[in-house]
Design a protein around this motif. Structure first.
Motif, short mmCIF file in Angstrom:
data_model
loop_
_atom_site.label_atom_id
_atom_site.label_comp_id
_atom_site.label_asym_id
_atom_site.label_seq_id
_atom_site.Cartn_x
_atom_site.Cartn_y
_atom_site.Cartn_z
N MET A 1 -9.53 58.68 37.91
CA MET A 1 -10.19 57.94 36.82
C MET A 1 -9.98 56.46 37.03
SD MET A 1 -9.23 60.25 33.49
CE MET A 1 -7.50 60.32 33.86
N THR A 2 -11.02 55.70 36.83
CA THR A 2 -10.96 54.26 37.04
C THR A 2 -11.33 53.56 35.76
OG1 THR A 2 -13.23 54.25 37.80
CG2 THR A 2 -11.51 54.44 39.48
N SER A 3 -10.93 52.34 35.66
CA SER A 3 -11.25 51.52 34.50
C SER A 3 -11.73 50.19 34.96
CB SER A 3 -10.02 51.38 33.58
OG SER A 3 -8.97 50.77 34.27
N ALA A 4 -12.56 49.57 34.14
CA ALA A 4 -13.09 48.27 34.50
C ALA A 4 -12.01 47.23 34.35
CB ALA A 4 -14.29 47.93 33.60
N SER A 5 -12.05 46.26 35.23
CA SER A 5 -11.09 45.17 35.12
C SER A 5 -11.43 44.29 33.95
CB SER A 5 -11.09 44.37 36.43
OG SER A 5 -12.38 43.85 36.67
N SER B 1 -6.94 60.67 15.96
CA SER B 1 -8.31 61.19 15.90
C SER B 1 -9.23 60.23 15.15
CB SER B 1 -8.33 62.57 15.24
OG SER B 1 -7.61 63.51 16.01
N VAL B 2 -8.71 59.66 14.06
CA VAL B 2 -9.52 58.70 13.29
C VAL B 2 -9.81 57.45 14.14
CG1 VAL B 2 -9.52 57.17 11.29
CG2 VAL B 2 -8.72 59.53 11.06
N ILE B 3 -8.78 56.94 14.82
CA ILE B 3 -8.97 55.74 15.64
C ILE B 3 -9.94 56.01 16.78
CG2 ILE B 3 -7.83 54.15 17.22
CD1 ILE B 3 -5.30 54.45 15.53
N ALA B 4 -9.73 57.12 17.49
CA ALA B 4 -10.57 57.43 18.65
C ALA B 4 -12.01 57.71 18.24
CB ALA B 4 -9.99 58.62 19.41
N SER B 5 -12.19 58.46 17.15
CA SER B 5 -13.56 58.77 16.71
C SER B 5 -14.26 57.53 16.18
CB SER B 5 -13.52 59.87 15.63
OG SER B 5 -12.98 61.06 16.16
N ARG C 1 -7.49 54.70 29.22
CA ARG C 1 -6.31 54.66 28.35
C ARG C 1 -6.42 55.69 27.23
NH1 ARG C 1 -4.65 48.88 26.13
NH2 ARG C 1 -4.39 48.66 28.39
N MET C 2 -7.62 55.82 26.66
CA MET C 2 -7.81 56.79 25.58
C MET C 2 -7.64 58.22 26.08
SD MET C 2 -11.03 55.07 23.54
CE MET C 2 -11.10 56.39 22.33
N ALA C 3 -8.14 58.49 27.28
CA ALA C 3 -7.97 59.83 27.85
C ALA C 3 -6.50 60.13 28.08
CB ALA C 3 -8.76 59.94 29.15
#
Length: 405
Positions: free
Chosen positions: A1-5, A63-67, A75-77
């Motif tokens: 998994m990659t993330s944008a800089s 769950s509230v924050i992510a949704s 990071r969320m994953a």
């Protein structure tokens, strides 16, 4: 998994990926509610219900924050997977050990698959499999002796992560191919538009100059010949017909450049022939012509130019020096920013297409030195990093002697 800089703009996700992301935002609270109901039904079996309450409070907040964010990042994953793992392991705190070993449901329940789905959305099939592996290990560790239900859930998690990840990977690849196709279509349409402009304007003018020059005769015939040559080159360009050069068809670069000599231009070349493929020699000649045009246009009416050809074995270096008014430092970059592409395209662009480069050394009142470097190989090489192998302007021995003379 990659993330944008940081500071980068992520391209828009395909519709399928967006649908999975929105679905995950809805799934988290629903799955958590279902897990809480199951825990409430089995509350009498718990010996530490406070542990279950703590787990559900933490999962509810996340769950509230992510949704609410309605997006999936690496990071969320990772947070999803971490919380699911801790929730599974905390089952042994809420239930007696005997109940856990006998197959009691884990506290997060199906909410644990949120991390698998998030990893699949973010990292494709590989990310989904990694997420499924993390949750599977947590399940196996928590029960010690896996039963049929545990194995069944692990298989479902692996299939879920792999299939959703594969779907997101294929969707992104399809979107990439679609964007490439759209850009190619736009490029072709722009080429057609420019071809019409050139045909209706420049080509007609060159044809007229050729015809009138031949009618007038005398010195005008030279102008007519030049106009005819440029007309043929432009027609080949706008029609997309490549110039065909036979393999092994070479020419002496020194001979090609000596034709540029006149009362203001001096050509110096080795006594031995500097053999190059004709197409490469032609591109080098065009770059030298562009450099000399800049001398005539900007160096001053009395400026002279000297062209030095050097054969360095695997590459050739052509140095164009003048004794004109010079130019301020950084002028090549400033000219390109202003849309004046003589130096950026006609000179440096040609050289980089050949696998070489072009550099300038200049100062106001001290003239200008342009160094053109290109390999002699038939096949074009990848552009090199400036300054790594390409001699800087005026750094070859012969170029230094020209500058000092």
């Amino acid at each position: 998994m990659t993330s944008a800089s940081p500071g980068t703009v992520r391209p828009a996700e395909p519709g399928v990926v967006g649908a999975f992301t929105r679905g995950l935002a809805i799934f988290r609270p629903i799955a958590l509610l279902y897990a809480a109901i199951l825990a409430w039904v089995h509350r009498e079996d718990m010996n530490r219900p406070i542990a279950a309450v703590a787990v559900f409070v933490i999962l509810l907040i996340w769950s509230v924050i992510a949704s609410w964010r309605r997006t999936v990042t690496t990071r969320m994953a990772v947070i999803d997977l971490t919380l699911a793992t801790l929730g599974i392991l905390a089952t042994s705190l809420a239930f007696p050990r005997e109940a856990v070993v006998s197959g009691a449901l884990t506290l997060p329940g199906i909410w644990s698959s949120s991390g698998v789905v998030a990893a699949a959305i973010r990292g494709g099939a590989r990310g989904g499999l990694i997420g499924a592996a993390v949750i599977s290990v947590a399940d196996l560790v928590s029960v010690i002796k896996p039963n049929f239900g545990t194995i069944h859930n692990i298989v479902l998690l692996i299939l879920l992560g792999w299939l959703i990840g594969l779907s997101t990977t294929l969707a992104r690849e399809s979107q990439r191919l679609l964007e490439v196709s759209v850009r190619a279509e736009e490029s072709y349409a722009e080429r057609e538009r420019l071809a019409r402009i050139v045909h209706d304007g420049v080509l007609q003018t060159l044809t007229f100059i050729n015809r009138r020059g031949n009618e007038i005769g005398g010195a005008a015939q030279e102008l007519a010949t030049l106009a005819a040559d440029q007309e043929r080159s432009l027609r080949d360009l706008v029609s997309g017909r490549p110039r065909v050069v036979a393999a092994g068809d070479t020419t002496d670069l020194a001979v090609v450049l000596r034709g540029l000599a006149d009362e203001r231009v001096t050509i110096s070349a080795p006594a031995e022939a500097v053999m190059l493929p004709k197409d490469r020699a032609g591109e080098l000649r065009a770059a030298v012509v562009a450099a000399l045009d800049n001398v005539r246009a900007h160096a001053g009416p009395d400026a002279r130019a000297w062209v030095l050809v050097e054969d360095l074995g695997g590459e050739v270096v052509v140095t164009v020096r003048d004794n004109g008014v010079g130019m301020p430092p950084g002028r090549p970059d400033a000219a390109a920013a202003e849309g004046r592409l003589g130096m950026a395209s006609s000179i440096r662009g040609r050289m980089r297409d050949l696998g070489g480069d072009a550099t300038w050394a200049t100062a106001p009142g001290r003239g200008c030195t342009v160094v053109l470097t290109a390999p002699k190989d038939l096949e074009p090489l990848a552009p090199r990093r400036p300054g790594r192998h390409t001699p800087a302007a005026g750094t070859t021995p012969a170029a230094r002697s020209m500058r000092e003379s």
